[in-house]
Design a protein around this motif. Structure first.
Motif, PDB file in Angstrom:
ATOM      1  N   UNK A 213       0.839  -1.206   0.000  1.00  0.00           N
ATOM      2  CA  UNK A 213       0.000   0.000   0.000  1.00  0.00           C
ATOM      3  C   UNK A 213       0.875   1.258   0.000  1.00  0.00           C
ATOM      4  N   UNK A 214       1.977   1.205   0.721  1.00  0.00           N
ATOM      5  CA  UNK A 214       2.892   2.343   0.760  1.00  0.00           C
ATOM      6  C   UNK A 214       3.489   2.625  -0.615  1.00  0.00           C
ATOM      7  N   UNK A 215       3.769   1.552  -1.372  1.00  0.00           N
ATOM      8  CA  UNK A 215       4.356   1.729  -2.698  1.00  0.00           C
ATOM      9  C   UNK A 215       3.948   0.573  -3.612  1.00  0.00           C
ATOM     10  N   UNK A 216       2.856   0.748  -4.334  1.00  0.00           N
ATOM     11  CA  UNK A 216       2.323  -0.295  -5.222  1.00  0.00           C
ATOM     12  C   UNK A 216       3.320  -0.670  -6.308  1.00  0.00           C
ATOM     13  N   UNK A 217       4.280   0.203  -6.605  1.00  0.00           N
ATOM     14  CA  UNK A 217       5.259  -0.117  -7.649  1.00  0.00           C
ATOM     15  C   UNK A 217       6.153  -1.289  -7.253  1.00  0.00           C
ATOM     16  N   UNK A 218       6.081  -1.736  -5.992  1.00  0.00           N
ATOM     17  CA  UNK A 218       6.765  -2.968  -5.591  1.00  0.00           C
ATOM     18  C   UNK A 218       6.291  -4.107  -6.492  1.00  0.00           C
ATOM     19  N   UNK A 219       5.016  -4.102  -6.833  1.00  0.00           N
ATOM     20  CA  UNK A 219       4.450  -5.139  -7.697  1.00  0.00           C
ATOM     21  C   UNK A 219       4.523  -4.753  -9.163  1.00  0.00           C
ATOM     22  N   UNK A 220       4.134  -3.519  -9.472  1.00  0.00           N
ATOM     23  CA  UNK A 220       4.148  -3.061 -10.856  1.00  0.00           C
ATOM     24  C   UNK A 220       4.049  -1.539 -10.875  1.00  0.00           C
TER      25      UNK A 220
ATOM     26  N   UNK B 107      -7.062  -5.539 -11.442  1.00  0.00           N
ATOM     27  CA  UNK B 107      -6.064  -6.452 -10.891  1.00  0.00           C
ATOM     28  C   UNK B 107      -6.494  -6.802  -9.468  1.00  0.00           C
ATOM     29  N   UNK B 108      -6.703  -8.095  -9.198  1.00  0.00           N
ATOM     30  CA  UNK B 108      -7.015  -8.561  -7.857  1.00  0.00           C
ATOM     31  C   UNK B 108      -5.741  -9.101  -7.242  1.00  0.00           C
ATOM     32  N   UNK B 109      -5.385  -8.591  -6.071  1.00  0.00           N
ATOM     33  CA  UNK B 109      -4.157  -8.991  -5.406  1.00  0.00           C
ATOM     34  C   UNK B 109      -4.516  -9.695  -4.104  1.00  0.00           C
ATOM     35  N   UNK B 110      -4.206 -10.973  -4.049  1.00  0.00           N
ATOM     36  CA  UNK B 110      -4.457 -11.781  -2.856  1.00  0.00           C
ATOM     37  C   UNK B 110      -3.101 -12.120  -2.246  1.00  0.00           C
ATOM     38  N   UNK B 111      -2.893 -11.711  -1.016  1.00  0.00           N
ATOM     39  CA  UNK B 111      -1.598 -11.878  -0.368  1.00  0.00           C
ATOM     40  C   UNK B 111      -1.581 -13.107   0.531  1.00  0.00           C
TER      41      UNK B 111
ATOM     42  N   UNK C 180      -3.472   1.610  -7.208  1.00  0.00           N
ATOM     43  CA  UNK C 180      -4.229   0.957  -6.144  1.00  0.00           C
ATOM     44  C   UNK C 180      -5.561   1.674  -5.962  1.00  0.00           C
ATOM     45  N   UNK C 181      -6.669   0.920  -6.014  1.00  0.00           N
ATOM     46  CA  UNK C 181      -7.989   1.548  -5.892  1.00  0.00           C
ATOM     47  C   UNK C 181      -8.804   0.999  -4.730  1.00  0.00           C
TER      48      UNK C 181
ATOM     49  N   UNK D 143     -11.199  -9.084  -0.787  1.00  0.00           N
ATOM     50  CA  UNK D 143     -10.049  -9.020  -1.676  1.00  0.00           C
ATOM     51  C   UNK D 143      -9.019  -8.167  -0.944  1.00  0.00           C
ATOM     52  N   UNK D 144      -7.798  -8.694  -0.804  1.00  0.00           N
ATOM     53  CA  UNK D 144      -6.777  -7.945  -0.058  1.00  0.00           C
ATOM     54  C   UNK D 144      -6.539  -6.570  -0.668  1.00  0.00           C
ATOM     55  N   UNK D 145      -6.180  -6.542  -1.942  1.00  0.00           N
ATOM     56  CA  UNK D 145      -5.922  -5.276  -2.621  1.00  0.00           C
ATOM     57  C   UNK D 145      -6.525  -5.319  -4.020  1.00  0.00           C
ATOM     58  N   UNK D 146      -6.973  -4.181  -4.484  1.00  0.00           N
ATOM     59  CA  UNK D 146      -7.572  -4.067  -5.805  1.00  0.00           C
ATOM     60  C   UNK D 146      -6.864  -2.927  -6.528  1.00  0.00           C
ATOM     61  N   UNK D 147      -6.475  -3.182  -7.767  1.00  0.00           N
ATOM     62  CA  UNK D 147      -5.761  -2.174  -8.548  1.00  0.00           C
ATOM     63  C   UNK D 147      -6.282  -2.187  -9.975  1.00  0.00           C
ATOM     64  N   UNK D 148      -5.878  -1.182 -10.739  1.00  0.00           N
ATOM     65  CA  UNK D 148      -6.140  -1.166 -12.178  1.00  0.00           C
ATOM     66  C   UNK D 148      -4.815  -0.862 -12.879  1.00  0.00           C
ATOM     67  N   UNK D 149      -4.711  -1.346 -14.122  1.00  0.00           N
ATOM     68  CA  UNK D 149      -3.506  -1.045 -14.893  1.00  0.00           C
ATOM     69  C   UNK D 149      -3.789   0.086 -15.874  1.00  0.00           C
ATOM     70  N   UNK D 150      -2.805   0.435 -16.659  1.00  0.00           N
ATOM     71  CA  UNK D 150      -2.911   1.572 -17.573  1.00  0.00           C
ATOM     72  C   UNK D 150      -4.006   1.402 -18.619  1.00  0.00           C
TER      73      UNK D 150
END
Length: 77
Positions: free
Chosen positions: A33-40, A70-74, A45-46, A58-65
């Protein structure tokens, strides 16, 4: 079978960086959450701990360009 990865610091003499163990899944989530660029670096992050229609999270939810979700399950081991 586990896969081992290494990250190296390049300089006069390449040095393998020490790995650490995270204490919890929440600690991993905080880092991302501090830096989503760790993943991409192209993800935005939304959402965090987003409740689904099935009353699950869902742990984290993001969108790409391109607008793909993007569903992120940790998980920690």
């Amino acid at each position: 079978m586990a896969i081992e990865q290494g990250i190296w610091r390049i300089g006069d003499k390449p040095t393998k960086l020490k790995t650490i163990t995270l204490e919890s899944e929440q600690q991993l989530e905080e880092q991302i959450v501090t830096d989503i660029s760790i993943l991409n670096p192209n993800w935005l992050l939304i959402g965090r701990q987003v409740r689904t229609d099935f009353d699950k999270y869902i742990d984290l939810l993001a969108i790409d360009a391109s607008g793909s979700v993007i569903i992120i399950e940790l998980k920690t081991v």
